[in-house]
Write an enzyme that holds these catalytic residues in place. Structure first.
Site, PDB file in Angstrom:
ATOM      1  N   VAL A 206      32.788  -8.404   8.194  1.00  6.34           N
ATOM      2  CA  VAL A 206      32.091  -7.277   8.800  1.00  6.34           C
ATOM      3  C   VAL A 206      32.323  -6.001   7.987  1.00  6.34           C
ATOM      4  CG1 VAL A 206      31.889  -5.864  10.852  1.00  6.34           C
ATOM      5  CG2 VAL A 206      32.180  -8.325  11.045  1.00  6.34           C
ATOM      6  N   ALA A 207      33.547  -5.877   7.469  1.00  8.60           N
ATOM      7  CA  ALA A 207      33.865  -4.685   6.686  1.00  8.60           C
ATOM      8  C   ALA A 207      32.995  -4.600   5.443  1.00  8.60           C
ATOM      9  CB  ALA A 207      35.333  -4.719   6.285  1.00  8.60           C
TER      10      ALA A 207
ATOM     11  N   GLU B  19      26.405  -2.706   8.025  1.00  5.20           N
ATOM     12  CA  GLU B  19      25.481  -3.038   9.122  1.00  5.20           C
ATOM     13  C   GLU B  19      24.461  -1.950   9.386  1.00  5.20           C
ATOM     14  OE1 GLU B  19      28.688  -2.811   9.458  1.00  5.20           O
ATOM     15  OE2 GLU B  19      29.480  -4.800   9.895  1.00  5.20           O
TER      16      GLU B  19
ATOM     17  N   ASP C 206      -9.816  13.401  -9.261  1.00  4.49           N
ATOM     18  CA  ASP C 206     -11.149  13.989  -9.326  1.00  4.49           C
ATOM     19  C   ASP C 206     -10.980  15.425  -9.782  1.00  4.49           C
ATOM     20  OD1 ASP C 206     -12.377  11.832  -8.243  1.00  4.49           O
ATOM     21  OD2 ASP C 206     -12.336  12.577  -6.179  1.00  4.49           O
TER      22      ASP C 206
ATOM     23  N   ASP D 255     -12.917  10.377  -2.718  1.00 11.33           N
ATOM     24  CA  ASP D 255     -13.452  10.944  -1.483  1.00 11.33           C
ATOM     25  C   ASP D 255     -14.641  10.147  -0.959  1.00 11.33           C
ATOM     26  OD1 ASP D 255     -15.060  11.754  -3.556  1.00 11.33           O
ATOM     27  OD2 ASP D 255     -14.660  13.889  -3.339  1.00 11.33           O
TER      28      ASP D 255
ATOM     29  N   ASP E 183     -15.691   5.263  -3.714  1.00 14.29           N
ATOM     30  CA  ASP E 183     -14.376   5.377  -4.340  1.00 14.29           C
ATOM     31  C   ASP E 183     -13.375   4.424  -3.694  1.00 14.29           C
ATOM     32  OD1 ASP E 183     -15.231   7.372  -5.985  1.00 14.29           O
ATOM     33  OD2 ASP E 183     -14.517   9.005  -4.721  1.00 14.29           O
TER      34      ASP E 183
ATOM     35  N   ASN F 116      32.521   0.084   1.410  1.00 10.73           N
ATOM     36  CA  ASN F 116      32.743  -1.296   1.864  1.00 10.73           C
ATOM     37  C   ASN F 116      33.582  -2.088   0.881  1.00 10.73           C
ATOM     38  OD1 ASN F 116      31.389  -1.254   4.298  1.00 10.73           O
ATOM     39  ND2 ASN F 116      29.433  -1.440   3.284  1.00 10.73           N
TER      40      ASN F 116
ATOM     41  N   GLU G 242      37.107  -1.191   1.243  1.00 12.40           N
ATOM     42  CA  GLU G 242      37.762  -1.833   2.404  1.00 12.40           C
ATOM     43  C   GLU G 242      38.119  -3.286   2.077  1.00 12.40           C
ATOM     44  OE1 GLU G 242      35.313  -1.360   5.977  1.00 12.40           O
ATOM     45  OE2 GLU G 242      34.640   0.529   5.116  1.00 12.40           O
TER      46      GLU G 242
ATOM     47  N   ASN H  97      33.777   1.473   9.415  1.00 13.34           N
ATOM     48  CA  ASN H  97      32.473   0.979   9.008  1.00 13.34           C
ATOM     49  C   ASN H  97      31.332   1.467   9.885  1.00 13.34           C
ATOM     50  OD1 ASN H  97      31.860  -0.426   6.821  1.00 13.34           O
ATOM     51  ND2 ASN H  97      31.590  -2.370   7.859  1.00 13.34           N
TER      52      ASN H  97
ATOM     53  N   THR I 157      32.621   6.228  11.117  1.00 15.34           N
ATOM     54  CA  THR I 157      32.842   7.310  10.152  1.00 15.34           C
ATOM     55  C   THR I 157      31.928   7.185   8.942  1.00 15.34           C
ATOM     56  OG1 THR I 157      34.695   6.089   9.291  1.00 15.34           O
ATOM     57  CG2 THR I 157      35.204   7.830  10.827  1.00 15.34           C
ATOM     58  N   ASP I 158      31.398   5.989   8.675  1.00 16.36           N
ATOM     59  CA  ASP I 158      30.467   5.846   7.546  1.00 16.36           C
ATOM     60  C   ASP I 158      29.059   6.325   7.871  1.00 16.36           C
ATOM     61  OD1 ASP I 158      32.277   4.881   5.870  1.00 16.36           O
ATOM     62  OD2 ASP I 158      31.408   2.875   5.630  1.00 16.36           O
TER      63      ASP I 158
HETATM   64  P1  ATP Z   1     -15.617  14.943  -8.950  1.00 15.96           P
HETATM   65  O1  ATP Z   1     -14.946  15.737  -9.994  1.00 15.96           O
HETATM   66  O2  ATP Z   1     -15.002  15.068  -7.637  1.00 15.96           O
HETATM   67  O3  ATP Z   1     -16.014  13.568  -9.357  1.00 15.96           O
HETATM   68  P2  ATP Z   1     -18.247  16.053  -9.247  1.00 15.96           P
HETATM   69  O4  ATP Z   1     -18.864  16.833  -8.168  1.00 15.96           O
HETATM   70  O5  ATP Z   1     -18.062  16.698 -10.547  1.00 15.96           O
HETATM   71  O6  ATP Z   1     -16.945  15.627  -8.593  1.00 15.96           O
HETATM   72  P3  ATP Z   1     -20.295  14.221  -8.663  1.00 15.96           P
HETATM   73  O7  ATP Z   1     -20.223  14.662  -7.266  1.00 15.96           O
HETATM   74  O8  ATP Z   1     -20.447  12.799  -8.997  1.00 15.96           O
HETATM   75  O9  ATP Z   1     -19.067  14.718  -9.450  1.00 15.96           O
HETATM   76  O10 ATP Z   1     -21.466  15.048  -9.325  1.00 15.96           O
HETATM   77  C1  ATP Z   1     -21.957  14.740 -10.614  1.00 15.96           C
HETATM   78  C2  ATP Z   1     -23.031  15.719 -11.008  1.00 15.96           C
HETATM   79  O11 ATP Z   1     -24.116  15.614 -10.103  1.00 15.96           O
HETATM   80  C3  ATP Z   1     -22.612  17.176 -10.970  1.00 15.96           C
HETATM   81  O12 ATP Z   1     -22.134  17.588 -12.226  1.00 15.96           O
HETATM   82  C4  ATP Z   1     -23.867  17.905 -10.607  1.00 15.96           C
HETATM   83  O13 ATP Z   1     -24.613  18.236 -11.760  1.00 15.96           O
HETATM   84  C5  ATP Z   1     -24.650  16.894  -9.809  1.00 15.96           C
HETATM   85  N1  ATP Z   1     -24.501  17.118  -8.374  1.00 15.96           N
HETATM   86  C6  ATP Z   1     -23.358  17.270  -7.692  1.00 15.96           C
HETATM   87  N2  ATP Z   1     -23.591  17.429  -6.399  1.00 15.96           N
HETATM   88  C7  ATP Z   1     -24.917  17.371  -6.235  1.00 15.96           C
HETATM   89  C8  ATP Z   1     -25.788  17.445  -5.110  1.00 15.96           C
HETATM   90  N3  ATP Z   1     -25.335  17.610  -3.882  1.00 15.96           N
HETATM   91  N4  ATP Z   1     -27.120  17.353  -5.323  1.00 15.96           N
HETATM   92  C9  ATP Z   1     -27.592  17.170  -6.545  1.00 15.96           C
HETATM   93  N5  ATP Z   1     -26.838  17.092  -7.633  1.00 15.96           N
HETATM   94  C10 ATP Z   1     -25.515  17.185  -7.502  1.00 15.96           C
END
Ligand code: ATP
Length: 983
Positions: A314-315, A319, A361, A695, A699, A761, A764, A801, A804-805
């Site tokens: 046990v020591a 645990e 991104d 996002d 992705d 331990n 001990e 064990n 105090t530990d």
């Molecule tokens: P991330 O760095 O997060 O990938 P981002 O915005 O640079 O983002 P996308 O969102 O894929 O990448 O956009 C790519 C391109 O599309 C942009 O550089 C822009 O020219 C064009 N774009 C971005 N948002 C729109 C939108 N809502 N409508 C039309 N064109 C867009």
């Protein structure tokens, strides 16, 4: 409806509650659920329904009752061993009382003490487990999903648990559907329903009633709880929630949130097992040695040696370790959450500390995502716009610094550009009037889109579009990089016009004409070159660029657009699928340069990560030059290596070339989400531990494949959040680096308390082992004495064990950063937590601890190696008790000095000696407990101790301090060796 339970079906009172909503018309469903599809439920009504139907969640397993949780603390082989020892000692006491009543103790003290200590241990374990659970459940609240619904005429975000039948869900790409619902609007809507039907191809959805109730996978006008939107937008009336949904029906699954053991916990199990086996071997050796050297004269001798063997076992095994480990991880995760990094799985904390590449991104993570259109470039020239933020207040200035004159070609081109951009748009600019009459402007939707609306409002560019209404949309996706909206001119001809905005280099390819000086003419190669060189110029100055184009369709209905295919009923089914028919022959009108400043703190974080051996990689959909410029501004690449590889270039590479690229290149631009997955794979192939942010819904695969998937808390979709191991509440890159640092600190702390607990331990075990082997040499038993003389009693070892530990180990688990954790390279995941160097340290400290304890005992007894410095009066029995008390006390203090030493493997214990108040509190508590056990007469019998004099206390502390001295010398040598290696 098929289900009779109230929360499942259209609530009774509707016209025909037995009708499945998929065969009912939209109006009937709305009527049955008593909701206006245009305004949704009122908040009051929603609250009433929530009360009536209950929260929208799948039932989880009933919680384990408290008493059961407490009893579970005893479910441990080591506790069984101890219970067996208790039983043996109880039997021994009864035997002794029956055979030799004069000698027998008044009560079975050994047995009572062991039971009390076991109970205390169980209470400690129980409390710690509860703390860990509370921390984890607080976290799960933070990651609870949300849904958009229409209430009181407004789109609002509510906790998914609060969605009720009758709610109008507002659905967008990347959403996880909150409940079963009947669609009332759908634009290019596709859902991944694999979780429900097993079908891996996304299903296209529509709103028309079905002619009969179909299988789930074919109910195209329904959306189901737990499935996810892969594309498009829509609205739907919730028909059932919680356990009444289809998911609820197939799922008696319930709460599978059972925490998996982390790799660290698994390794600890291995270490415990190994120690257990080692000690069983030692115990057998000790018993045999005792039997041979001292002989078992009486059954009591045999029982004593058996008890000794058990206490030895046990020591040796820490645990409390598993419980402390979980608590430390859980508390660490809670601390991270306070700093915006919400870690969903405890195991990710370990992985975070090992991250060697962070792929991020750009937009919103490395930059602020506060977009402002600063310039509009058209065929004739360009205009600059003043004003920052989302307030639509600013002016247009010409390149020479003078105000743009009304009616000039450049003005009309700029106005058309911004008007087209604002119409091909899903963003919204909302004005909130404060009590003091000032306006606050709120950006609803994608900041890139809203920035164009703001610019259009500054220049009054929307006025010409007032009579236009949207009839169809081909949505923006990261793959397409453009968005097109088809508008109808309601006020005049009723003709359709397609307006588009998108990445200018991409959109330009669909243009055959250009708007130049108020005229439309065919676009020439020279025009294209001019636009391209403008894109280059803006992008290399860190501007995000967005091009605009339009096309009068010259028809009044989509069905008349050449190239559009109609279904059997003569309807246009899905425009998004037929984008080629619309998105061509566009007229280029101009483009905008949008500024999105880098986050100021990121440059520092990139440098910190670099120092810690962690590479930052930028992966963005933006233009390569914009990406490269921002990457160099942030220190991700130096100016000489300012190069971005594009998605197209990646596509052309084979695996070998791809791997070479990912090794050298840190900026990727114009990539689509699928490239992210390939980049993760390639980096992992090269042995990296990869963190990847994401996002959008697309992705999710890359986020899932990464070692640490990171979802954006603000802009991230529910689907990505579900796939991620960590969510950034503030979308900020710096938070990832801070989390890596925190992960390393937690890992260091875990190593600290492991070093501490294990060396204690081992100390001990060595004390007992050598104490028994060297009994004669050290004078622990007088020559000729019969019976088994154990250096320390089982209860004393258990006390050290279990009590105090534990406190110092816990305090070490929340220690600050003693070593500079960001000054070292990432830990390889294949590296053992307890490596060779740490074992050497543990054994060294263990030997010193045992040595000072045995020397102290020897000094308290006649004979042996060390001269006797006490008035060795009293019987031999009393001398043995004194020696044990001293040994026991020395060992306790040795542990406490060891606690100070264990805070770093190499740095002196005097560095930041007082920085951990918890540790000092733990030391004070352990000292107080020891004084009580030694100096309170009532406890003397139970613990086999006797009061010590002041001088004896001092001697104990002095001897114990040798552990700290030895450890300091050991570290000095380590540091010298490390320095020698460096030079
Ligand atoms: P991330 O760095 O997060 O990938 P981002 O915005 O640079 O983002 P996308 O969102 O894929 O990448 O956009 C790519 C391109 O599309 C942009 O550089 C822009 O020219 C064009 N774009 C971005 N948002 C729109 C939108 N809502 N409508 C039309 N064109 C867009």
């Amino acid at each position: 409806m098929t289900d009779a339970s109230p929360s499942t079906s259209i609530p009774s009172g509707g016209p025909n509650p037995d009708v499945d909503p998929s065969v009912a018309g939209v109006d009937d469903v709305a009527k049955a659920l008593n909701v206006d599809p245009d305004t949704g439920l009122s908040s009051d009504e929603a609250a009433r329904r929530l009360e009536k139907f209950g929260p929208n969640r799948l039932k989880s397993k009933p919680p384990v009752p408290k008493w059961k949780k407490f009893l579970l603390q005893f479910k441990d082989p080591l506790v069984y061993l101890l219970l067996a020892a208790t039983a043996i000692s109880l039997v021994a006491w009864f035997v002794e009382r029956a055979t030799n009543p004069a000698e027998a103790e008044a009560a079975p003290f050994d047995c009572i003490v062991i039971v009390v200590i076991l109970l205390l241990n169980a209470i400690l374990g129980y409390v710690q487990e509860n703390r860990a659970e509370a921390a984890v459940s607080a976290l799960s609240k933070l990651t609870a999903p949300h849904s958009m619904v229409l209430r009181d005429g407004k789109v609002v975000e509510v906790a998914t648990d609060d969605v009720v039948p009758g709610d109008v869900l507002v659905i967008g790409e990347g959403d996880t559907i909150a409940a079963d619902a009947r669609l009332i609007a759908a634009a290019s809507l596709r859902l991944g329903e694999a979780s429900l039907t097993g079908e891996s191809v996304p299903v296209a959805k529509q709103t028309a009633p079905l002619d009969s109730v179909k299988a789930l996978g074919d109910r195209t006008n329904m959306v189901f709880n737990g499935t996810s939107v892969t594309q498009g937008t829509g609205r739907a009336i919730v028909t059932s929630t919680g356990m009444a949904t289809q998911m609820g029906k197939i799922a008696d699954m319930l709460d599978d949130t059972k925490q998996e053991k982390t790799p660290l916990e698994k390794e600890m199990d291995g270490v415990s097992k190994m120690l257990g086996i080692a000690v069983c071997v030692i115990a057998v050796v000790v018993i045999l040695t005792l039997a041979i050297t001292e002989g078992f004269g009486t059954p009591q001798d045999a029982i004593d040696s058996l008890l000794l063997a058990v206490s030895l076992a046990v020591a040796a095994v820490p645990e409390g370790l598993a419980a402390i480990l979980t608590v430390v991880l859980a508390l660490g995760v809670q601390r991270m959450a306070k700093h915006n990094a919400i870690v969903k799985r405890l195991s990710s904390v370990e992985t975070l500390g090992s991250a060697s590449v962070i792929c991020s991104d750009k937009t919103g993570t490395l930059t602020r995502n506060q977009m402002t259109v600063e310039t509009v470039v058209t065929a004739t020239g360009h205009v600059n716009l003043t004003g920052t933020g989302y307030a639509p207040v600013g002016q247009a200035w010409g390149p020479d610094g003078s105000e743009v004159r009304h009616g000039t070609p450049v003005e009309s081109e700029a106005i058309l550009t911004l008007g087209v951009g604002a119409m091909a748009n899903n963003g919204e600019l909302r004005e909130q009037r404060g009590a003091d009459g000032t306006s606050q402007w709120e950006c609803i939707g994608d900041p890139t889109e809203v920035s164009v609306i703001v610019a259009a409002r500054k220049t009054n560019a929307l006025r010409p579009w007032q009579g236009f209404e949207r009839v169809a949309e081909i949505p923006f996706t990261s793959e397409r990089k453009k968005q097109t909206v088809v508008l109808v001119d309601k006020s005049a001809s009723g003709m359709l016009t397609a307006v588009a905005k998108g990445a200018p280099d991409v959109l330009l390819e669909q243009c055959t004409r250009i708007y130049d000086g108020g005229q439309i003419r065919p676009i020439t190669d020279a025009d294209r070159d001019r636009v391209q060189s403008k894109i280059t110029q803006l992008s290399s100055n860190a501007y995000r660029t967005l091009g605009m184009a339009y096309r009068p369709l010259e028809v009044t209905s989509l069905a008349q657009v050449p190239g559009i295919e109609l279904d059997a009923a003569g309807q246009v089914q899905d425009v998004a699928d037929q984008s080629d028919a619309i998105e061509r022959d566009f007229i280029w009108v101009g483009m905008v340069g949008i500024i999105d400043p880098p986050r100021t703190e990121v440059r520092d974080s990139v440098a910190q990560a670099h120092r810690a051996g962690v590479r930052t990689v930028m992966i963005t959909g933006d233009h390569p030059l914009t990406a490269a410029r921002i990457a160099s501004d942030l220190g991700i690449v130096d100016d000489e290596h300012r190069r971005a590889v594009t998605g197209d270039e990646l596509d052309a590479m084979d695996d070998a070339e791809f791997d070479k690229t990912t090794r050298d290149v840190s900026v990727y631009a114009r990539v689509a989400p699928e490239h992210k997955l390939r980049i993760v794979d390639s980096l992992q192939r090269q042995g990296n531990i990869v963190a990847m942010t994401g996002d959008g819904v697309n992705d999710a695969p890359a986020v899932k494949a990464a070692d640490i998937g990171v979802a954006m808390g603000i802009t991230g979709t529910e689907v990505t959040k579900e796939s991620a191991a960590m969510i950034l509440a503030d979308d900020n890159f710096s938070t990832i680096v801070a989390a890596v640092r925190e992960g390393r600190v937690i890992f260091d702390n875990i190593r600290k308390f492991l070093r501490y607990l294990l060396s204690s331990n081992v100390g001990e075990v060595f004390t007992v082992f050598f104490g028994v082997l060297l009994t004669g040499v050290l004078g622990i038993s007088a020559a000729g004495d019969s019976g088994v003389t154990v250096p320390l009693l089982a209860v004393q070892l258990l006390w050290i064990n279990l009590l105090t530990d534990a406190a110092p180990a816990l305090a070490m688990g929340v220690d600050g950063e003693v070593d500079d954790v960001m000054a070292r390279k990432p830990r390889r995941t294949t590296d053992r937590v307890i490596n060779g160097a740490m074992w050497a340290d543990i054994v060294f400290i263990g030997i010193i601890m045992a040595a000072v304890t045995l020397i102290g005992m020897d000094m308290a007894l006649p004979g042996g190696l060390f001269s006797d410095r006490h008035d060795l009066g009293g019987s031999h029995e009393e001398q043995i008790v004194l020696a044990r008390t001293m040994g026991f006390t020395i060992l306790v203090f040795a542990q406490l000095f060891n606690a100070l030493a264990s805070r770093s493997a190499t740095a002196s214990a005097f560095k930041g000696l007082f920085s951990n108040v918890w540790l000092w509190a733990a030391i004070a508590l352990s000292t107080a407990l020891q004084v009580v056990v030694v100096n309170v007469p009532a406890l003397n019998v139970a613990f086999g101790t006797m009061p010590l004099t002041g001088r004896q206390w001092l001697e104990c502390v002095g001897l114990a301090a040798c552990v700290l001295v030895a450890s300091e010398l050991y570290k000095l040598v380590l540091r010298a060796v490390a320095a020698a290696k460096r030079t």
